[in-house]
Scaffold this motif. Sequence first.
Motif, PDB file in Angstrom:
ATOM      1  N   CYS A  13      -0.271 -17.431   2.630  1.00 18.86           N
ATOM      2  CA  CYS A  13       0.200 -16.702   3.809  1.00 18.86           C
ATOM      3  C   CYS A  13      -0.953 -15.901   4.397  1.00 18.86           C
ATOM      4  O   CYS A  13      -1.877 -15.511   3.688  1.00 18.86           O
ATOM      5  N   ILE A  62       4.724  -5.391   3.891  1.00 22.92           N
ATOM      6  CA  ILE A  62       5.900  -5.947   4.556  1.00 22.92           C
ATOM      7  C   ILE A  62       5.732  -7.459   4.582  1.00 22.92           C
ATOM      8  O   ILE A  62       4.705  -7.970   5.037  1.00 22.92           O
ATOM      9  N   GLY A  64       6.636 -11.015   6.100  1.00 21.03           N
ATOM     10  CA  GLY A  64       7.177 -11.672   7.277  1.00 21.03           C
ATOM     11  C   GLY A  64       7.401 -13.132   6.947  1.00 21.03           C
ATOM     12  O   GLY A  64       7.194 -13.562   5.809  1.00 21.03           O
ATOM     13  N   PRO A  65       7.803 -13.921   7.915  1.00 20.43           N
ATOM     14  CA  PRO A  65       8.089 -15.339   7.634  1.00 20.43           C
ATOM     15  C   PRO A  65       6.856 -16.121   7.167  1.00 20.43           C
ATOM     16  O   PRO A  65       6.977 -17.040   6.391  1.00 20.43           O
ATOM     17  N   TYR A  67       3.561 -14.254   6.804  1.00 18.51           N
ATOM     18  CA  TYR A  67       2.484 -13.276   6.658  1.00 18.51           C
ATOM     19  C   TYR A  67       2.901 -12.168   5.698  1.00 18.51           C
ATOM     20  O   TYR A  67       4.080 -11.968   5.415  1.00 18.51           O
ATOM     21  N   LYS A  69       1.995  -8.132   5.660  1.00 16.62           N
ATOM     22  CA  LYS A  69       1.343  -7.045   6.383  1.00 16.62           C
ATOM     23  C   LYS A  69       1.098  -5.906   5.397  1.00 16.62           C
ATOM     24  O   LYS A  69       2.016  -5.428   4.744  1.00 16.62           O
TER      25      LYS A  69
END
Length: 118
Positions: A13, A62, A64-65, A67, A69
């Motif tokens: 990712c 965090i 993500g779909p 990634y 962060k």
Amino acid sequence: MIQAADIREWRDCDVVDPKGNKIGALEAVYVATDTDQPAMVTVRTGLPTRQRLVFAPVDDAILGPDYVKIPYEKGVVKKAPWIGTDDVLPAEQEEAVFHHYGMSYQPGPNGGRQLARR
């Protein structure tokens, strides 16, 4: 908090900073040896022929779909301690990784490593 069960989904990712700037691709996850919870990741950066793995904490990350962060700016992460793409972080260099991010360092159980690659 990110769960250890999600680790397999993170590999490759994009790792991005708070502004969404891509830092690199996630290579590996390191867990804290005392809790077995994700603590650091290595991020593959550099040119295709001269890549390296920099370390970054995943506290407050965090997902993500496609990634992860992290709460650190790209410039800070790129200056972090690093290893070659085929190398292993020596135990005596763990402390430098934590100090780069202003984190306190405590050796793992029985004075051993604090980080273990998963």
